[in-house]
Design a protein around this motif. Structure first.
Motif, PDB file in Angstrom:
ATOM      1  N   LEU A 953     -31.636  10.074   8.949  1.00 16.74           N
ATOM      2  CA  LEU A 953     -30.444  10.815   8.516  1.00 16.74           C
ATOM      3  C   LEU A 953     -29.225  10.439   9.354  1.00 16.74           C
ATOM      4  N   HIS A 954     -29.429  10.278  10.667  1.00 21.79           N
ATOM      5  CA  HIS A 954     -28.278   9.944  11.520  1.00 21.79           C
ATOM      6  C   HIS A 954     -27.765   8.547  11.182  1.00 21.79           C
ATOM      7  N   GLN A 955     -28.699   7.607  10.986  1.00 22.87           N
ATOM      8  CA  GLN A 955     -28.274   6.242  10.666  1.00 22.87           C
ATOM      9  C   GLN A 955     -27.461   6.209   9.382  1.00 22.87           C
ATOM     10  N   THR A 956     -27.990   6.886   8.339  1.00 23.38           N
ATOM     11  CA  THR A 956     -27.263   6.831   7.061  1.00 23.38           C
ATOM     12  C   THR A 956     -25.910   7.518   7.190  1.00 23.38           C
ATOM     13  N   MET A 957     -25.863   8.626   7.938  1.00 18.96           N
ATOM     14  CA  MET A 957     -24.580   9.316   8.070  1.00 18.96           C
ATOM     15  C   MET A 957     -23.584   8.415   8.810  1.00 18.96           C
ATOM     16  N   LEU A 958     -24.035   7.776   9.887  1.00 16.75           N
ATOM     17  CA  LEU A 958     -23.148   6.912  10.657  1.00 16.75           C
ATOM     18  C   LEU A 958     -22.620   5.796   9.761  1.00 16.75           C
ATOM     19  N   TYR A 959     -23.538   5.189   9.001  1.00 14.82           N
ATOM     20  CA  TYR A 959     -23.142   4.087   8.129  1.00 14.82           C
ATOM     21  C   TYR A 959     -22.145   4.573   7.087  1.00 14.82           C
ATOM     22  N   ASN A 960     -22.458   5.729   6.486  1.00 10.84           N
ATOM     23  CA  ASN A 960     -21.563   6.260   5.442  1.00 10.84           C
ATOM     24  C   ASN A 960     -20.182   6.587   5.987  1.00 10.84           C
ATOM     25  N   VAL A 961     -20.146   7.160   7.200  1.00 17.34           N
ATOM     26  CA  VAL A 961     -18.837   7.520   7.755  1.00 17.34           C
ATOM     27  C   VAL A 961     -18.037   6.258   8.039  1.00 17.34           C
ATOM     28  N   LEU A 962     -18.700   5.244   8.601  1.00 17.75           N
ATOM     29  CA  LEU A 962     -17.965   4.014   8.903  1.00 17.75           C
ATOM     30  C   LEU A 962     -17.529   3.297   7.626  1.00 17.75           C
ATOM     31  N   ARG A 963     -18.281   3.481   6.552  1.00 14.58           N
ATOM     32  CA  ARG A 963     -17.906   2.819   5.296  1.00 14.58           C
ATOM     33  C   ARG A 963     -16.785   3.558   4.574  1.00 14.58           C
ATOM     34  N   VAL A1169     -25.123  16.818   6.607  1.00 16.23           N
ATOM     35  CA  VAL A1169     -25.196  15.419   7.026  1.00 16.23           C
ATOM     36  C   VAL A1169     -25.254  14.520   5.791  1.00 16.23           C
ATOM     37  N   LYS A1170     -25.925  15.005   4.743  1.00 17.27           N
ATOM     38  CA  LYS A1170     -26.039  14.180   3.541  1.00 17.27           C
ATOM     39  C   LYS A1170     -24.728  14.113   2.771  1.00 17.27           C
ATOM     40  N   THR A1175     -19.178  10.858  -0.511  1.00 17.33           N
ATOM     41  CA  THR A1175     -17.713  10.697  -0.512  1.00 17.33           C
ATOM     42  C   THR A1175     -17.383   9.268  -0.921  1.00 17.33           C
ATOM     43  N   GLU A1176     -16.097   9.026  -1.218  1.00 16.44           N
ATOM     44  CA  GLU A1176     -15.717   7.676  -1.667  1.00 16.44           C
ATOM     45  C   GLU A1176     -15.921   6.677  -0.535  1.00 16.44           C
ATOM     46  N   LYS A1177     -16.210   5.426  -0.906  1.00 18.29           N
ATOM     47  CA  LYS A1177     -16.451   4.390   0.092  1.00 18.29           C
ATOM     48  C   LYS A1177     -15.470   3.241  -0.115  1.00 18.29           C
ATOM     49  N   GLU A1178     -15.326   2.425   0.943  1.00 19.68           N
ATOM     50  CA  GLU A1178     -14.530   1.205   0.812  1.00 19.68           C
ATOM     51  C   GLU A1178     -15.295   0.195  -0.031  1.00 19.68           C
ATOM     52  N   ALA A1179     -14.618  -0.914  -0.312  1.00 17.80           N
ATOM     53  CA  ALA A1179     -15.315  -2.002  -1.003  1.00 17.80           C
ATOM     54  C   ALA A1179     -16.429  -2.521  -0.095  1.00 17.80           C
TER      55      ALA A1179
END
Length: 1436
Positions: A953-963, A1169-1170, A1175-1179
């Motif tokens: 969960l932490h990995q996916t959240m970190l990745y999603n936030v950075l994206r 966290v999910k 939320t919207e992501k970059e390309a």
């Protein structure tokens, strides 16, 4: 005279008679007992408690309550009762007068009762005068009196039915009236009176109902039901919450009572089993025991819950205190101390550590009560089984060191985990603060790996903790069983005549279960204390940091001295133990003088101002400042508030002055462009303002507050030249708003120097020259030399402008470089300065547009099942199913062992021994072993599963936030994101696995208990379904409110941290303006707001517990009742088993509901966290099949075709229709007033914002078709704000470790940092502090230049990159760029036009459109916008 003759002169009425009371099927008490003891008990109670109660009321006066109908009724009935008692006394005298023999009791008892009733009536009035709305003392008195009278009531009716002839009509009548009035009094005592005059509750719009609730409603927590009902009907909202009580007082009920009640219950249970064995006893004994059991358990419930309530409220206060203390301390610690405690650590002190104290408070009493319980239980066991208990005790004693070792290990892991967590939060904080830079450099992955590395070390520690936890769970669960096993084994093997019967076995088991609680709790309490002591130490370290010395700066009263500022032989350093940064400083500034401070980057100009503010440690000399101080820092500090609030800064609003200030600071055009005028909300750290706007707001704040001394740290560097000029003339200069005040201006702009009264030249922390402009020029010193090199062009312009004040034309075309909500209205920008226009602009803006940041929203309604499913998937389904299976095994074997015990106790006794005991004992032991193994493995699987889930969960959240795109970070307050990474992640790491363990455990417990009770007493089947339904309803009813309260609480927690973060960044400004108190009040307000949601959730918990335990007590009572009814068909063994489980069922059910709601409330963390997954992501960062050639771009040819972009869907285009063709290797300057769209163009080039129209091609490749990292890593930017991250200098230059040390040194040399870096003790490994604060702003800018030199791509973008640098460094940078990037395409956004005068072409933007494009000389010849700007800067 004995008691018997006191009751009747001839002794015919004895005091006690066993045949009447016990050995009979219809028990009754003797009249003597009724007339003495039953009358005296309530009297004694009241007379003993009255003195203390009156004292208590005298001390706690809550105000005066007016007479109400309720009060009148209470008083009237009190008097009536007194009259009735006297009537009895007079009747007895009258009988005496008619020669009847009257026993003394008939005179003494009614007299006593009468006087007591008078006392009661007096107390009712006294309570009213002292403002008591409902009284527990009186309620208990009426209750006791009524219970005692009820016995007499029954007895009198029986007597009248059996012997009607001997009835005394007068006494019977008075007694029935007395009884009725007692009943009425009791009912009245349950009601609550109106609040006292002038009480807090009257003034409050939504007071907490607790204060006005009746005593009964308080002990059962009935008063929160209203809130629960609202919560059940619809999700609760902020406005439903009550305001906080002024004093959360609660009588602390000692937990000792609770222990005593446990013992009572066990005695009762022993009697019940005895009763089933003893077939001769009358049936009513069984019912009597059953009722006794119910009363005991209910009273225990009420006392225990009241105790918990007190504990939680105390814990809540403690948290408030800690947060307050940390906040106050953060405002006064020195800068050196700030470096040792990072923002992450301090935020953790407020969140995690304060929470630890709250957790401890609840259990702290266990420290003494647990050993007490153990001793009492052992005493009863000894009575039951004799010395064999010692075997059990030995096992327990052996368990203690084991648990202690585990606790110690856990402590060390705890510290390690906290350390990793601090580092991770600190890094996340920086990543979120510098996210724009990460995106521009395409560095997200490097930082993702850094965070993940810290996270992995954190998880490794968690894993070790999990194995330890499994071992300790194993010992806990097995300890009571091993104790029981060893005790029974010794008991039956020592002596053949020792028989294990039902009474011995099950009473012992119950006592072992009582032992299980303190033995389980002790390790918990110990580890909780260990955690709290770790936290305590962290707090102590933080609170004992050195504070800024108040005496660093003397603030003299108005003395004769004409000097406004004076420093004599000053030497200053950042902390006590450093060598001084500033040496031999001697300055005297007369009142009203204008002082300019100049010098190269890092020469100590800003430090000088810090020394004047008292921010530096004064090592020798003296500093004094006369009057109030205003300070404008070099990097503007902007609060998350409206623009207007930022300027007012807590001062009262004076409209005319405010408008003058806004106009002078060139903010009018900005107000016109901002969506909500001056009521626009500014995001955190001013995200939606351009650098120049932030700086101007910062200046406006200082000007508005009207102080005597102004310290300005280069505020003009971030604004365009002509705006700087405007501000200088209107604000700082001799004709500005501040004329006549003392002004100290740190500056790099030479054009202002001739107007200064005094110029200080700084070199390496010393003032080398001082004097006026002409004096210094005449001296031919360093200053004159410095001017000669730079000012050839600027100089002539200055000479003219000193004479004539240039008339102001237009204004700086306002508007943020990145305003979210930039509704580009084509305003005619010709000096709209009249106040009425400002007012008009204010009113037309809609308030909706002014909102920017989204507050943390509370989700409503039930947690969706999909969230649980997500969590199970994160663990892995096979593992989940396996752990459930293990739970099942454990509970099966536990049931098996107890059932086996019941069979064993029913074994027939032959010749005083039981046959085949060894076989019984062996199987019993085997069951226990199975139990232990299952427990160990399920504990391991659940913990490991939890850690796997938490990693995922932490990995996916970190990745999603950075994206996420930039717009996401501008909308979302960093407090929310930090909250997700700190609190929610902590919940998923540690809380959820343990809660799931408890939930599964209690669920299987309940199922098992119900099964056993059903087998033993099938009649219970009638009761269990309705009670089960009631349980289910209570649970749903409770969870609806509890979950929402938890969400509201976590939502109101974010602002506390957000505000705290903000304060930490702005401490120097807050201190300079002397606004500490206001910020402390604000922080306290936010904490209280958070507690308003927390308080009802504590009470809701207690409400639930009282209701549930009552239902549980009913189950126990019914199990006992049906056992009594079916006593003939039951074996004592099964009976004991059934009641044992029934007694456990209450606690298990409680835990079940508690845990199911805990699971729901905490799984919210997974939900939160999910939510960043949606939320919207970059390309995409990298495209699968990239066709890019390796060295792209090779020539650096940029073609922009009708390009346009907008900041938000609902806004107009920020720039539009821009078409430019730039050849490879061209140098192009981009100029325009602030907000003309200069930065927007670069954001489009890097695709921070995607194009809304048109396209950009580089070397013929359309950039929209590339992966973002492919694009961003092949072009380089030197951004406007130089952002550094904490870590080594090398990491800041090259986070991917892609370059050799030689290359890094070469880049540093070209960036003119080589000397500085090689002078550092650690060279390239020099640790940069958070945000790079241990380098000066100019040095940071040079580090950014070194980054660009290192990457050396074909396209370089400079975004106002030299704004914070003095002219000399600026020249160095420009020459470096000219030589090193000779064959590259360079795009420069310029404030200082002299930097781009030799560029090949210049692009002039105006209001988002392309205005002019051509070589500088052609544009000047055209006499258009560029010509005007150049004239303003004195270049033509």
């Amino acid at each position: 005279m004995g008691i018997d003759s006191f009751c009747s002169l001839d002794g015919s009425d004895p005091f006690w008679d066993w045949n009447r009371t016990w050995q009979t099927h219809n028990p009754d008490l003797t009249p003597c007992f009724q007339n003495t003891v039953l009358v005296w008990i309530p009297c004694l109670y009241l007379w003993l408690s009255a003195p203390f109660y009156i004292l208590y009321l005298k001390r706690n006066d809550r105000g005066y309550i007016c007479m109400t109908h309720l009060n009148r009724a209470k008083t009237v009935i009190g008097f009536a009762l007194w009259l009735i008692c006297w009537a009895d006394v007079f009747y007895s005298f009258w009988e005496r007068g008619h020669d009847a023999t009257i026993a003394p009791v008939y005179l003494v008892s009614p007299t006593m009762l009468g006087v007591t009733m008078l006392l009661a009536t007096f107390l009712i009035q006294y309570e009213r005068m002292k403002g008591v709305q409902s009284s527990g003392v009186m309620l208990n008195f009426w209750l006791v009196a009524l219970v005692c009278a009820t016995v007499t009531f029954r007895s009198k009716i029986l007597h009248a039915l059996t012997e009607p002839a001997s009835v005394n009509v007068f006494k019977y009548t008075t007694f029935y009236i007395y009884y009725t009035m007692l009943l009425i009094s009791l009912i009245l005592a349950c009601l609550s009176d109106q609040p006292p005059l002038f009480s807090q509750a009257v003034k409050d719009s939504n007071p907490c109902p607790e204060l006005g609730a009746s005593f009964l409603s308080r002990i059962t927590f009935w008063w929160i039901t209203g809130l629960m009902v609202i919560g059940y009907k619809r999700p609760l909202e902020e406005k439903d919450l009550w305001s906080l009580n002024t004093e959360d007082k609660s009588e602390k009920v000692v937990p000792q009572l609770v222990r005593r009640w446990d013992q009572e219950c066990n005695k009762v249970k022993r009697l019940l089993i005895q009763f089933v064995n003893d077939s001769s006893a009358p049936t009513w004994h069984g019912y009597f025991y059953t009722t006794l059991l119910l009363v005991c358990t209910c009273v225990q419930t009420l006392i225990l819950q009241k105790y918990f309530h007190v504990c939680f409220v105390t814990g809540m206060r403690l948290r408030t205190a800690i947060v307050g203390a940390v906040y106050r301390k953060a405002l006064v610690i020195t800068n050196a101390a700030r470096r040792t405690s990072t923002v992450g650590e301090i935020v953790n002190l407020m969140s995690v550590d304060a929470q630890r104290f709250m957790d401890l408070i609840t259990y702290i009493n266990m420290i003494w009560s647990a050993p007490l319980q153990v001793i009492l239980a052992l005493y009863f066991l000894w009575q039951n089984l004799g010395p064999s208990v010692l075997a059990g005790v030995a096992v327990m004693v052996l368990m203690v060191p084991l648990n202690a070792v585990i606790a110690m290990k856990t402590k060390t892991y705890q510290v390690a985990q906290m350390k990793s967590k601090d580092n991770r939060i600190k890094l996340m904080n920086e990543v979120l603060n510098g996210i724009k830079v990460l995106k521009l450099y395409a560095w997200e992955l490097a930082f993702k790996d850094k965070v993940s590395a810290i996270r992995e070390s954190e998880l490794r520690v968690l894993m070790k903790t999990a194995y330890l936890g499994a071992v300790s769970t194993f010992t806990w669960v097995c300890a009571p069983f091993l104790v029981a096993l060893s005790t029974f084994a010794v008991y039956v093997l020592v002596d053949d005549h020792n028989i294990l019967d039902a009474q011995k076995a099950f009473v012992s088991l119950a006592l072992f279960n009582i032992l299980r609680f303190p033995l389980n709790m002790l390790p918990m309490v110990i580890s909780s204390m260990v955690q709290a002591s770790v936290s305590m130490k962290r707090l102590r370290v933080f609170l004992s940091h050195e504070e800024l010395d108040e005496d660093n700066v003397e603030r003299p009263a108005i003395t004769a001295s004409p000097d406004s500022i004076r420093i004599v032989d000053g030497a200053f350093s950042w902390s006590k133990h450093d060598s001084p940064t500033l040496k031999r400083i001697n300055v005297r500034v007369p009142e009203g003088a204008f002082v300019a401070v100049v010098g190269h980057v890092g020469s100590g100009k800003s430090s000088l101002l810090s020394a004047l503010l008292g921010e530096m440690q004064k090592q020798e000399g003296s500093v004094s400042i006369k009057g109030s101080v205003a300070y404008v820092p070099q990097q503007a500090w902007i609060q998350n508030a409206t623009l207007k609030d930022n300027i007012l800064f807590g001062r009262e609003a004076k409209d005319s002055w405010y408008e003058k200030v806004v106009e002078a600071c060139a903010l009018l055009p900005d107000l016109e462009v901002l969506p909500g005028g001056d009521l626009t909300e500014i995001g955190e750290k001013g995200v939606n303002l351009s650098g120049g706007q932030k700086q101007r707001v910062s200046v406006a704040r200082a000007v508005y507050c009207n102080c005597a001394v102004y310290l300005l740290d280069d505020p003009l560097s971030a604004v365009d030249a002509h705006v700087g000029k405007h501000i200088f003339e209107k604000v700082i200069g001799p004709q500005g708003l501040l004329q006549g005040r003392t002004r100290v201006l740190v500056t790099h702009g030479l054009s202002f120097l001739p107007q200064a009264d005094l110029i200080l030249v700084m070199v390496d922390g010393e003032i080398t020259e001082m004097g006026s402009y002409t004096e210094l020029l005449g001296r031919q010193g360093a200053f004159a030399e410095f001017l000669r090199t730079y000012a050839s062009t600027e100089q002539e312009e200055v000479e003219e402008s000193v004479g004539e004040a240039v008339p102001r034309k237009g204004l700086e075309n306002g508007g943020p470089a990145a305003v979210l909500g930039q509704s580009q209205i084509s305003l005619n920008a010709a000096g709209k300065t009249e106040a009425n226009d400002v007012a008009a602009a204010k009113t037309t803006k809609s308030t909706e547009a002014a909102r920017l940041t989204e507050a943390d929203k509370a989700n409503t309604g039930r947690v969706k099942l999909s969230v649980f499913w997500e969590y199970m998937k994160a663990i892995g389904l096979p593992l989940s199913i396996f752990s459930i299976f293990l739970f099942f095994c454990h509970h099966l074997s536990s049931l098996g062992s107890n059932y086996w015990l019941s069979l064993w106790t029913d074994d027939p006794v032959i010749n005083n021994t039981q046959p085949n005991r060894e076989m019984r004992l062996g199987v019993y032991g085997a069951f226990g072993l199975t139990q232990g193994i299952a427990v160990f493995w399920y504990s391991v699987t659940v913990s490991v599963g939890g850690i796997l889930a938490s990693r995922y969960l932490h990995q996916t959240m970190l990745y999603n936030v950075l994206r996420s795109p930039m717009s996401f970070f501008e909308r979302t307050p960093s407090g929310n994101l930090v909250n997700r990474f700190a609190k929610e992640t902590d919940t998923i790491d540690t809380v959820i696995p343990s809660i799931i363990k408890m939930f599964m455990g209690s669920m299987f417990n309940v199922l098992g208990s119900c099964a056993v009770i059903l087998i033993a007493t099938p009649l219970v089947a009638i009761i269990i379904p309705p009670l089960g339904l009631l349980y289910f309803f209570v649970q749903r009813f409770y969870v609806a409110s509890s979950r929402q309260l938890k969400r509201l609480e976590s939502v109101s927690r974010s602002p506390v941290y957000t505000h705290f973060n903000e304060t930490l960044l702005g401490t120097s400004v807050i201190r300079a303006f002397g606004e500490q108190q206001r910020f402390i009040r604000e922080s306290d307000g936010r904490v209280d707001h958070n507690q308003t949601a927390y308080f009802p959730s504590i009470v809701a918990n207690r409400w639930l517990a009282v209701r549930l335990e009552f239902v549980g007590n009913c189950i126990v009572t019914f199990a006992a009742l049906f056992a009594v009814m079916a006593r003939d068909s039951l074996s004592p063994g099964i009976m004991g088993l059934s009641i044992s489980y029934a007694l456990q069922v209450t606690t298990s059910l409680n835990w079940l509901v508690r845990m199911s709601s805990e699971v729901e409330t905490n799984i919210v963390a997974v939900e939160k966290v999910k939510e960043y997954g949606d939320t919207e992501k970059e390309a995409e960062w990298r495209l699968e099949h990239s066709t890019l050639p390796a060295g792209w771009p090779t020539t650096g040819h940029i073609e922009i075709r009708n390009f346009g972009l907008r900041y938000r869907e609902d806004l107009e285009l920020a720039i539009s229709d821009i078409s430019v063709n730039i050849e490879g290797g061209e140098k192009v300057g981009i100029v325009g007033r602030t907000g003309a769209g200069k930065s927007s163009l670069t954001l489009g080039l890097f695709r921070i914002i995607e194009a809304a129209q048109g396209e950009i091609c580089i070397d013929g490749v359309n950039i929209a078709k590339l992966g973002l990292h492919e694009l961003r890593s092949r072009i380089t930017i030197i951004p406007q704000d130089p952002v550094l991250f904490s870590g080594s200098l090398r990491m800041n230059l090259d986070p991917f470790d892609g370059y050799t040390d030689e290359e890094v040194w070469r880049a540093l040399e070209l960036a003119h940092l080589k000397n500085f870096v090689s002078g550092l003790p650690d060279k390239l490994n020099h640790e940069c502090s958070e945000g790079g604060e241990n380098l000066s702003l100019g040095q940071r800018q040079l580090v950014c230049l070194a980054r660009a030199l290192l990457r050396k791509t074909k396209i370089l973008v400079l975004d106002e990159a030299t704004a914070a640098v003095d002219l000399e460094t600026d020249n160095l940078i420009q020459s470096t760029i000219r030589t090193q990037f000779e064959d590259c395409t360079v795009l420069t956004i310029a404030h200082r036009l002299n930097t781009i005068m030799d560029y090949t072409r210049v692009l002039v933007l105006d209001k988002g459109h392309m205005a002019e494009f051509g070589s500088p000389s052609n544009l000047i010849a055209k006499k258009g916008i560029f010509y005007k700007m150049a004239k303003d800067s004195g270049l033509v």
